[in-house]
Design a protein around this motif. Structure first.
Motif, short mmCIF file in Angstrom:
data_model
loop_
_atom_site.label_atom_id
_atom_site.label_comp_id
_atom_site.label_asym_id
_atom_site.label_seq_id
_atom_site.Cartn_x
_atom_site.Cartn_y
_atom_site.Cartn_z
N HIS A 52 22.20 -10.80 -14.41
CA HIS A 52 21.25 -10.01 -13.63
C HIS A 52 21.23 -8.58 -14.16
O HIS A 52 22.20 -8.10 -14.74
N GLY A 53 20.12 -7.90 -13.91
CA GLY A 53 19.99 -6.55 -14.42
C GLY A 53 19.75 -6.57 -15.93
O GLY A 53 19.56 -7.61 -16.55
N GLY A 54 19.69 -5.39 -16.52
CA GLY A 54 19.44 -5.30 -17.94
C GLY A 54 17.94 -5.19 -18.22
O GLY A 54 17.11 -5.23 -17.32
N GLU A 55 17.61 -5.07 -19.49
CA GLU A 55 16.23 -4.81 -19.88
C GLU A 55 15.24 -5.83 -19.36
O GLU A 55 14.17 -5.48 -18.85
N PHE A 56 15.59 -7.12 -19.45
CA PHE A 56 14.63 -8.17 -19.12
C PHE A 56 14.73 -8.65 -17.67
O PHE A 56 13.95 -9.51 -17.25
N LYS A 57 15.67 -8.10 -16.92
CA LYS A 57 15.81 -8.46 -15.50
C LYS A 57 16.09 -7.21 -14.67
O LYS A 57 16.92 -7.21 -13.77
N ALA A 58 15.34 -6.17 -14.96
CA ALA A 58 15.60 -4.89 -14.30
C ALA A 58 15.23 -4.91 -12.83
O ALA A 58 15.83 -4.21 -12.01
N CYS A 59 14.23 -5.73 -12.47
CA CYS A 59 13.75 -5.77 -11.10
C CYS A 59 13.20 -7.17 -10.83
O CYS A 59 12.58 -7.78 -11.70
N MET A 193 6.93 -18.40 -28.33
CA MET A 193 8.17 -18.26 -29.08
C MET A 193 8.27 -16.92 -29.82
O MET A 193 9.35 -16.54 -30.26
N ASP A 194 7.16 -16.19 -29.91
CA ASP A 194 7.20 -14.86 -30.50
C ASP A 194 6.87 -13.77 -29.48
O ASP A 194 6.59 -12.63 -29.85
N ASN A 195 6.89 -14.15 -28.20
CA ASN A 195 6.55 -13.21 -27.13
C ASN A 195 7.74 -12.28 -26.86
O ASN A 195 8.78 -12.70 -26.37
N LYS A 196 7.59 -11.01 -27.19
CA LYS A 196 8.69 -10.05 -27.09
C LYS A 196 9.05 -9.71 -25.65
O LYS A 196 10.02 -8.99 -25.41
N ALA A 197 8.28 -10.21 -24.68
CA ALA A 197 8.63 -9.98 -23.28
C ALA A 197 9.78 -10.88 -22.85
O ALA A 197 10.38 -10.67 -21.79
#
Length: 210
Positions: A52-59, A193-197
């Motif tokens: 949890h948390g971090g760049e891809f799970k900030a909120c 597979m190349d989606n940077k999100a």
């Protein structure tokens, strides 16, 4: 889509398999704006920084529209907004309409849709049964995590305004199905597979199914 509740948690200790485990899933509504940081929501408890948390799970965002379904299944729980551990309860959020990579303006923050929530044992502890994990997966409306491109405050009543629609992507609902389906949709994998999100490790794992 409109924010109907902003929610943060204080650390709560639960007992799992005879051991004490700290969690931030017990979120409560707050009356003041909350600050979306690029790693976490300020003043919110994030006990397990690995998941949890971090760049891809900030909120974490969850739809108020789904509450009625779950209240019918679990009428004896003490229901209030924030029940699913979401930072933002959103009226009108539909996982079939939001896509991995979509960018939204909320309050003074700019966020990007990243990945749906994958339920764990702490979610089961809160609902009083681990059976809720399968129910959550089968229901298919898991809410979504976002990463925060521009930090800012959000408050109840703020609306989500689409700034940029993701190209060559799939919906959060389709991606959630992709995560748990035995037969992986190769076309969906190729699209994202190349989606940077999405974090690279998750994209690499999906590529292994091609």
């Amino acid at each position: 889509m409109i924010i109907t509740s902003t929610n943060i948690a204080k650390p709560t200790t639960i007992i799992w398999n005879g051991k004490e485990v700290k969690t931030g899933i017990y979120k409560k509504p707050v009356n003041q704006p909350i600050l979306l940081g690029n790693q976490i929501v300020k003043n919110d408890e994030v006990s397990d920084r690995k998941h949890h948390g971090g760049e891809f799970k900030a909120c974490y965002l969850f739809s108020e529209d789904q509450y009625e379904y779950w209240q019918r299944l679990y009428p004896n729980l003490d229901w209030e907004l924030g029940m699913f551990g979401e930072n933002l309860t959103i009226f009108g959020l539909n996982e079939k309409d939001i896509y991995i990579g979509d960018i939204y303006k909320i309050g003074s923050a700019l966020v990007q849709v990243t990945q749906p929530r994958e339920p764990c044992f702490k979610f089961g502890m809160k609902f009083g049964t681990q059976e809720v994990l399968k129910q959550f997966i089968d229901h298919g409306f898991p809410g979504t995590y976002v990463r925060v491109l521009e930090t800012g405050f959000v408050k109840t009543g703020d609306t989500l305004k689409l700034v940029e629609k993701a190209k060559n992507s799939i919906s959060t609902w389709q991606f959630f199905d992709l995560l748990y389906s035995k037969e992986k949709n190769a076309d969906h994998i190729k699209l994202i597979m190349d989606n940077k999100a999405l974090p690279k490790r998750k994209r690499d794992k999906l590529k292994s199914f091609l």
